[in-house]
Motif scaffolding. Structure first.
Motif, mmCIF file in Angstrom:
data_model
loop_
_atom_site.group_PDB
_atom_site.id
_atom_site.type_symbol
_atom_site.label_atom_id
_atom_site.label_comp_id
_atom_site.label_asym_id
_atom_site.label_seq_id
_atom_site.Cartn_x
_atom_site.Cartn_y
_atom_site.Cartn_z
ATOM 1 N N THR A 1 0.858 -1.182 0.000
ATOM 2 C CA THR A 1 0.000 0.000 0.000
ATOM 3 C C THR A 1 0.892 1.229 0.000
ATOM 4 O OG1 THR A 1 -1.750 -1.126 1.216
ATOM 5 C CG2 THR A 1 -1.794 1.270 1.230
ATOM 6 N N MET A 2 0.623 2.154 -0.908
ATOM 7 C CA MET A 2 1.467 3.352 -0.977
ATOM 8 C C MET A 2 0.629 4.574 -1.324
ATOM 9 S SD MET A 2 1.674 1.356 -3.867
ATOM 10 C CE MET A 2 3.251 0.527 -3.895
ATOM 11 N N ASN A 3 1.170 5.732 -0.979
ATOM 12 C CA ASN A 3 0.545 7.011 -1.291
ATOM 13 C C ASN A 3 1.581 7.929 -1.925
ATOM 14 O OD1 ASN A 3 -2.023 6.444 -0.130
ATOM 15 N ND2 ASN A 3 -1.146 6.793 1.894
ATOM 16 N N ALA A 4 1.135 8.700 -2.912
ATOM 17 C CA ALA A 4 1.938 9.792 -3.481
ATOM 18 C C ALA A 4 0.940 10.903 -3.778
ATOM 19 C CB ALA A 4 2.682 9.350 -4.725
ATOM 20 N N ILE A 5 0.692 11.749 -2.776
ATOM 21 C CA ILE A 5 -0.434 12.671 -2.779
ATOM 22 C C ILE A 5 0.036 14.113 -2.965
ATOM 23 C CG2 ILE A 5 -2.366 13.545 -1.391
ATOM 24 C CD1 ILE A 5 -2.432 10.817 -0.003
ATOM 25 N N SER A 6 -0.706 14.837 -3.797
ATOM 26 C CA SER A 6 -0.479 16.285 -3.977
ATOM 27 C C SER A 6 0.965 16.602 -4.344
ATOM 28 C CB SER A 6 -0.873 17.042 -2.701
ATOM 29 O OG SER A 6 -2.248 16.845 -2.419
ATOM 30 N N GLY A 7 1.517 15.783 -5.233
ATOM 31 C CA GLY A 7 2.859 16.048 -5.731
ATOM 32 C C GLY A 7 3.983 15.549 -4.851
ATOM 33 N N ARG A 8 3.660 14.979 -3.698
ATOM 34 C CA ARG A 8 4.717 14.513 -2.797
ATOM 35 C C ARG A 8 5.270 13.169 -3.259
ATOM 36 N NH1 ARG A 8 1.042 16.791 0.984
ATOM 37 N NH2 ARG A 8 0.122 14.755 1.465
ATOM 38 N N GLN A 9 6.418 12.782 -2.662
ATOM 39 C CA GLN A 9 7.060 11.523 -3.001
ATOM 40 C C GLN A 9 6.215 10.344 -2.528
ATOM 41 O OE1 GLN A 9 10.963 11.853 -1.216
ATOM 42 N NE2 GLN A 9 11.847 12.650 -3.105
ATOM 43 N N VAL A 10 6.493 9.180 -3.136
ATOM 44 C CA VAL A 10 5.772 7.976 -2.767
ATOM 45 C C VAL A 10 6.307 7.440 -1.442
ATOM 46 C CG1 VAL A 10 7.336 6.396 -4.022
ATOM 47 C CG2 VAL A 10 4.946 5.740 -3.603
ATOM 48 N N SER A 11 5.396 6.917 -0.628
ATOM 49 C CA SER A 11 5.777 6.251 0.615
ATOM 50 C C SER A 11 4.748 5.188 0.917
ATOM 51 C CB SER A 11 5.869 7.238 1.777
ATOM 52 O OG SER A 11 4.606 7.840 2.020
ATOM 53 N N GLY A 12 5.154 4.146 1.646
ATOM 54 C CA GLY A 12 4.214 3.093 1.969
ATOM 55 C C GLY A 12 4.889 1.890 2.570
ATOM 56 N N THR A 13 4.177 0.755 2.549
ATOM 57 C CA THR A 13 4.690 -0.488 3.105
ATOM 58 C C THR A 13 4.354 -1.661 2.197
ATOM 59 O OG1 THR A 13 2.653 -0.910 4.368
ATOM 60 C CG2 THR A 13 4.419 0.315 5.491
ATOM 61 N N CYS A 14 5.201 -2.685 2.246
ATOM 62 C CA CYS A 14 4.923 -3.978 1.628
ATOM 63 C C CYS A 14 4.981 -5.034 2.724
ATOM 64 C CB CYS A 14 5.930 -4.301 0.532
ATOM 65 S SG CYS A 14 5.733 -3.329 -0.977
ATOM 66 N N SER A 15 3.904 -5.802 2.861
ATOM 67 C CA SER A 15 3.810 -6.814 3.908
ATOM 68 C C SER A 15 3.823 -8.203 3.288
ATOM 69 C CB SER A 15 2.526 -6.630 4.719
ATOM 70 O OG SER A 15 2.469 -5.339 5.296
ATOM 71 N N VAL A 16 4.750 -9.038 3.726
ATOM 72 C CA VAL A 16 4.815 -10.425 3.289
ATOM 73 C C VAL A 16 3.997 -11.263 4.259
ATOM 74 C CG1 VAL A 16 6.314 -12.381 2.767
ATOM 75 C CG2 VAL A 16 7.095 -10.053 2.296
ATOM 76 N N PHE A 17 3.027 -12.023 3.735
ATOM 77 C CA PHE A 17 2.164 -12.827 4.594
ATOM 78 C C PHE A 17 3.012 -13.767 5.440
ATOM 79 C CE2 PHE A 17 -0.472 -16.595 5.417
ATOM 80 C CZ PHE A 17 -1.557 -15.990 6.046
ATOM 81 N N GLY A 18 2.847 -13.660 6.765
ATOM 82 C CA GLY A 18 3.612 -14.495 7.680
ATOM 83 C C GLY A 18 5.058 -14.085 7.797
ATOM 84 N N GLY A 19 5.408 -12.916 7.257
ATOM 85 C CA GLY A 19 6.812 -12.501 7.268
ATOM 86 C C GLY A 19 6.984 -11.036 7.608
ATOM 87 N N GLN A 20 7.907 -10.413 6.961
ATOM 88 C CA GLN A 20 8.370 -9.078 7.319
ATOM 89 C C GLN A 20 7.553 -7.982 6.640
ATOM 90 O OE1 GLN A 20 12.631 -8.760 7.166
ATOM 91 N NE2 GLN A 20 12.605 -6.545 6.807
ATOM 92 N N VAL A 21 7.457 -6.833 7.332
ATOM 93 C CA VAL A 21 6.880 -5.628 6.767
ATOM 94 C C VAL A 21 8.012 -4.686 6.379
ATOM 95 C CG1 VAL A 21 5.402 -3.635 7.154
ATOM 96 C CG2 VAL A 21 4.775 -5.859 8.119
ATOM 97 N N THR A 22 8.024 -4.236 5.123
ATOM 98 C CA THR A 22 9.062 -3.337 4.630
ATOM 99 C C THR A 22 8.453 -1.967 4.375
ATOM 100 O OG1 THR A 22 10.263 -5.156 3.580
ATOM 101 C CG2 THR A 22 10.736 -2.924 2.789
ATOM 102 N N SER A 23 9.021 -0.933 4.979
ATOM 103 C CA SER A 23 8.585 0.442 4.744
ATOM 104 C C SER A 23 9.499 1.096 3.718
ATOM 105 C CB SER A 23 8.599 1.243 6.047
ATOM 106 O OG SER A 23 7.715 0.672 6.996
ATOM 107 N N PHE A 24 8.947 2.011 2.928
ATOM 108 C CA PHE A 24 9.769 2.705 1.938
ATOM 109 C C PHE A 24 9.296 4.144 1.790
ATOM 110 C CE2 PHE A 24 6.435 0.278 -0.204
ATOM 111 C CZ PHE A 24 5.761 1.271 -0.890
#
Length: 366
Positions: free
Chosen positions: A31-54
């Protein structure tokens, strides 16, 4: 249960079957957002594993732990590329929001998938997205629209699907539409088989494309991929070719190649325009099925609503229960009454050998 919900359940069931037969497959939701011209940011979640933020720092390519998927954020801090080395991993982009973004003519699209066999875009919105004419010195022009591009890879030896469900694309603009050697593909979505060995099908269901534009395919463009569009609304879209959809099968002349299928059902196309062919849809090769769909006001040089490049794409019993309003006033044999179609104007144009002029009163008896 609505027809849209039923279609989505069918897609999810297909993906579930894949996941059950591939016990080692990683399941990733981003899930990610890039709103009103700002940079993209969000997370990727692996089922049963790690959450990666970016966040959009554009610092290179990174793996998602426990998967064969890597992600790269472009130097512009907004465009994001997912690359899949395995056919087994399942990747879903869910509830992402993009708004107020302008990228230049060389930037990659905001979302790009390469070699991903089980990927989907769900409940995602793109609003006020522009690909401008700006091009930094010596940069390579992008061949895609500004939103989503899906490109097949050599790792994809089995048949695969990319699906878009309950997602909206609104005010997506490609500046200075033009037909050229570098024509941008798909204002909202481009899907290309490219280097994939396996066949590809794109599925679009339960969403909308409103005021989107691109050189080829104002909303959607596919090359050598089958396309199924269900319960989707297309409004005031435009292109050089294919006001809302350009469907292209470059392998049509190869008798050994699988025929690509364009299937449209329960959709609406309103106020569509193309400078060349297909005010709503242009078709180059493949086979066409259109059911229960309304076309209202289309304009193009050829095929004000639907244009067929080849007579082989047309089967009369596959054009069923559609309404054709304010397309072309010039009737041809492709618009003779049959199968519940309401022809207040002629909605399909094709080559002369299968699209001869004929008044409706002189159409063959059914």
């Amino acid at each position: 249960m609505t027809s849209t919900d039923s279609s989505i359940l069918t897609i999810l069931a297909a993906l579930m079957v894949v996941s059950l037969t591939q016990a080692s497959a990683a399941k990733v939701t981003c899930t990610m957002n890039a709103i009103s011209g700002r940079q993209v940011s969000g997370t990727c979640s692996v089922f049963g594993g790690q959450v990666t933020s970016f966040i959009g720092t554009g610092t290179g390519s990174f793996p998602l732990p426990g998967t064969d998927i890597t992600y790269t954020i472009d130097a512009n801090g907004r465009s994001m590329l997912f690359e899949c080395a395995s056919e087994d991993d399942i990747l879903s982009i869910d509830s992402a929001v993009y708004s107020g973004q302008t990228i230049n003519n060389c930037d990659p699209p905001l979302l790009e998938f390469r070699g991903c066999s089980n990927a989907s875009l769900v409940n995602t919105t793109f609003t006020d997205i522009t690909r401008s004419n700006a091009a930094p010195s010596n940069c390579q022009l992008s061949q895609y629209g500004p939103c989503v591009a899906v490109i097949g890879g050599v790792n994809q030896t089995q048949d695969w699907i990319f699906s878009v469900s309950k997602s909206t694309f609104t005010s997506v603009i490609v500046s200075s539409l033009q037909a050229s050697a570098i024509s941008r593909l798909g204002g909202g979505l481009a899907v290309l088989k490219h280097e994939s060995v396996g066949a590809v099908q794109a599925i679009v269901t339960g969403g909308s494309f409103t005021t989107t534009s691109c050189d080829l395919g104002g909303a959607v463009q596919t090359t050598d991929a089958s396309l199924k569009v269900l319960d989707t609304t297309f409004t005031t879209n435009s292109a050089v070719d294919g006001g809302s959809i350009q469907f292209k099968d470059t392998t049509a002349a190869d008798e050994s190649a699988q025929v690509k299928q364009l299937f449209v059902q329960r959709c609406t196309f309103t106020t569509q325009k193309a400078n060349l062919n297909g005010g709503s849809i242009s078709v180059y090769g493949g086979n066409v099925t259109i059911f229960d769909t309304d076309f209202t006001f289309g304009r193009a040089t050829e095929g004000d609503c639907v244009y067929l490049d080849s007579c082989a794409s047309y089967e009369q019993d596959q054009i069923v229960n559609n309404k054709w309003t304010n397309c072309s006033p010039d009737f041809t044999t492709l618009c003779c009454p049959a199968n519940g179609n309401v022809w207040s104007s002629c909605g399909i144009a094709g080559p002369d050998e299968c699209s001869a002029p004929v008044p409706p009163a002189l159409c063959p008896a059914q």
